[in-house]
Design a protein around this motif. Structure first.
Motif, PDB file in Angstrom:
ATOM      1  N   ARG A  41       0.837  -1.210   0.000  1.00 37.94           N
ATOM      2  CA  ARG A  41       0.000   0.000   0.000  1.00 37.94           C
ATOM      3  C   ARG A  41       0.868   1.255   0.000  1.00 37.94           C
ATOM      4  O   ARG A  41       0.597   2.219  -0.734  1.00 37.94           O
ATOM      5  N   TRP A  42       1.942   1.239   0.794  1.00 41.04           N
ATOM      6  CA  TRP A  42       2.850   2.396   0.854  1.00 41.04           C
ATOM      7  C   TRP A  42       3.498   2.641  -0.507  1.00 41.04           C
ATOM      8  O   TRP A  42       3.567   3.783  -0.981  1.00 41.04           O
ATOM      9  N   ALA A  85      13.541   2.222   4.025  1.00 39.99           N
ATOM     10  CA  ALA A  85      13.446   2.870   2.714  1.00 39.99           C
ATOM     11  C   ALA A  85      12.866   4.256   2.944  1.00 39.99           C
ATOM     12  O   ALA A  85      11.922   4.426   3.725  1.00 39.99           O
ATOM     13  N   GLU A  86      13.441   5.226   2.256  1.00 42.17           N
ATOM     14  CA  GLU A  86      13.049   6.619   2.473  1.00 42.17           C
ATOM     15  C   GLU A  86      12.993   7.332   1.129  1.00 42.17           C
ATOM     16  O   GLU A  86      13.824   7.099   0.250  1.00 42.17           O
ATOM     17  N   LEU A  87      12.007   8.206   0.979  1.00 43.04           N
ATOM     18  CA  LEU A  87      11.874   9.040  -0.212  1.00 43.04           C
ATOM     19  C   LEU A  87      11.818  10.499   0.204  1.00 43.04           C
ATOM     20  O   LEU A  87      11.194  10.840   1.222  1.00 43.04           O
ATOM     21  N   ARG A  88      12.440  11.360  -0.602  1.00 41.94           N
ATOM     22  CA  ARG A  88      12.404  12.808  -0.363  1.00 41.94           C
ATOM     23  C   ARG A  88      11.972  13.492  -1.651  1.00 41.94           C
ATOM     24  O   ARG A  88      12.485  13.175  -2.727  1.00 41.94           O
ATOM     25  N   GLY A  89      11.033  14.413  -1.542  1.00 43.01           N
ATOM     26  CA  GLY A  89      10.548  15.098  -2.729  1.00 43.01           C
ATOM     27  C   GLY A  89       9.627  16.240  -2.399  1.00 43.01           C
ATOM     28  O   GLY A  89       9.644  16.773  -1.275  1.00 43.01           O
ATOM     29  N   ASN A  90       8.790  16.621  -3.360  1.00 42.73           N
ATOM     30  CA  ASN A  90       7.902  17.770  -3.192  1.00 42.73           C
ATOM     31  C   ASN A  90       6.941  17.598  -2.026  1.00 42.73           C
ATOM     32  O   ASN A  90       6.476  18.593  -1.451  1.00 42.73           O
ATOM     33  N   SER A  91       6.627  16.350  -1.682  1.00 42.57           N
ATOM     34  CA  SER A  91       5.686  16.087  -0.592  1.00 42.57           C
ATOM     35  C   SER A  91       6.370  15.949   0.754  1.00 42.57           C
ATOM     36  O   SER A  91       5.706  15.659   1.753  1.00 42.57           O
ATOM     37  N   GLY A  92       7.686  16.112   0.781  1.00 39.12           N
ATOM     38  CA  GLY A  92       8.416  15.976   2.038  1.00 39.12           C
ATOM     39  C   GLY A  92       9.198  14.683   2.095  1.00 39.12           C
ATOM     40  O   GLY A  92       9.725  14.213   1.086  1.00 39.12           O
ATOM     41  N   ILE A  93       9.269  14.111   3.272  1.00 38.33           N
ATOM     42  CA  ILE A  93      10.042  12.895   3.520  1.00 38.33           C
ATOM     43  C   ILE A  93       9.087  11.816   4.004  1.00 38.33           C
ATOM     44  O   ILE A  93       8.309  12.035   4.941  1.00 38.33           O
ATOM     45  N   VAL A  94       9.139  10.659   3.350  1.00 36.83           N
ATOM     46  CA  VAL A  94       8.295   9.535   3.770  1.00 36.83           C
ATOM     47  C   VAL A  94       9.182   8.313   3.960  1.00 36.83           C
ATOM     48  O   VAL A  94      10.200   8.147   3.273  1.00 36.83           O
ATOM     49  N   THR A  95       8.779   7.454   4.880  1.00 37.00           N
ATOM     50  CA  THR A  95       9.569   6.275   5.241  1.00 37.00           C
ATOM     51  C   THR A  95       8.706   5.030   5.158  1.00 37.00           C
ATOM     52  O   THR A  95       7.543   5.038   5.608  1.00 37.00           O
ATOM     53  N   LEU A  96       9.272   3.972   4.620  1.00 37.05           N
ATOM     54  CA  LEU A  96       8.566   2.693   4.512  1.00 37.05           C
ATOM     55  C   LEU A  96       8.177   2.198   5.893  1.00 37.05           C
ATOM     56  O   LEU A  96       9.016   2.118   6.793  1.00 37.05           O
ATOM     57  N   PRO A  97       6.904   1.821   6.103  1.00 38.52           N
ATOM     58  CA  PRO A  97       6.496   1.282   7.416  1.00 38.52           C
ATOM     59  C   PRO A  97       7.191  -0.054   7.702  1.00 38.52           C
ATOM     60  O   PRO A  97       7.579  -0.784   6.782  1.00 38.52           O
TER      61      PRO A  97
END
Length: 291
Positions: A128-129, A233-245
């Motif tokens: 889902r993530w 796992a981590e993503l950085r972009g226009n929406s900020g920073i998100v991390t895999l649960p």
């Protein structure tokens, strides 16, 4: 659908067989292994029939689940595809590009479905993530780190695995890391642009450029001290920073969703073609590493 299981190791018995046995639309009807006594033991546990001949099992089943070392898996998958049996495979598809290509070609010739069990793509929370971040887009960079103590002192059923000892974390958990980043950031721009370097033990660091314009880094290791282990796992972009649960369900539960995918009329993105691309990326990275 009546499944034949090819493989008798820990992953075959405790993930593939458990999931097939529990699935409402699947039946584990037969088990083959390179050690007949192990096939007999697994078959007895799940009320299936042990087979000493692969082709006899292929003749009797409707589909196959394969859980053997990757370079044993590839030729078995070719035989199963040529027999017209849908393929539920494990990652990596093979550790050579030629081996993976042969599986894809055989599946294409026979027109059989294939699903490759990249665990995080079938575990409900992580799947889902990944889907949410793919829809969000606008990512600048990403990273995936997989630090495991399999060779660093852990009491693991995989520590003595010959193929893992030979090929290391790059081939064992590298596919997991790529399965998270590629659907979100896009394919690599070029295999020639991949940068790879060795770290301690079997640790490998990768740097990639993706078709979305983003870049990513991966670190994979089975040599980490227990206190230093973890999966991120981590993503950085226009929406900020998100991390895999964090994973919150056993792999057999995720495998049940892989069975669903194989039984579905809708092709799943984690097919043999995707697994071939993962093999191509890992082979290109491996070619840069000192022997």
């Amino acid at each position: 659908m009546r499944f034949g299981l090819l493989g008798t190791g820990h992953w075959a018995e405790h993930v593939h067989a458990v999931a097939l046995d529990a699935h409402p639309r699947a039946e584990l009807m037969g088990v083959w292994g390179r050690r007949p006594e192990a096939a007999a033991a697994v078959a007895e546990r799940f009320g299936a029939r042990p087979y000493e001949d692969v082709d006899a099992l292929l003749a009797d089943c409707d589909a196959v689940a394969i859980a053997v070392p990757p370079d044993v898996q590839a030729p078995l998958a070719v035989r199963a595809a040529e027999a017209g049996r849908p393929l539920l495979l494990d990652k990596p598809l093979a550790t050579t590009v030629a081996g993976a290509q042969q599986v894809v070609a055989a599946a294409d010739r026979s027109g059989v479905r294939s699903v490759v069990f990249f665990t995080l793509r079938f575990a409900a929370t992580s799947a889902r993530w990944i889907a949410e971040q793919t829809m969000t887009g606008g990512w600048f960079t990403g990273r995936a780190d997989w630090y495991s103590p399999v060779f660093g002192g852990a009491d693991s059923p995989y520590t003595a695995s010959p193929w893992r000892r030979e090929k290391g974390a790059l081939w064992d958990v590298g596919p997991h890391a790529l399965s998270v980043l590629l659907p979100v950031l896009g394919d690599v721009v070029s295999l020639a642009d991949i940068t790879a370097a060795r770290g301690p033990g079997d640790t490998v660091h990768l740097a990639l450029r993706h078709t979305s314009g983003a870049s990513s880094t991966l670190t994979v290791s089975h040599s980490a001290p227990t206190a230093a282990c973890g999966v991120t796992a981590e993503l950085r972009g226009n929406s900020g920073i998100v991390t895999l649960p964090e994973r919150d369900a056993p792999p057999a539960e995720a495998h049940g969703r892989a069975i669903d995918a194989l039984l579905s009329d809708t092709p799943h993105p984690c097919d043999a073609g995707f697994a071939l691309r993962v093999t191509e990326i890992l082979a290109a990275a491996e070619s840069q590493l000192p022997r």
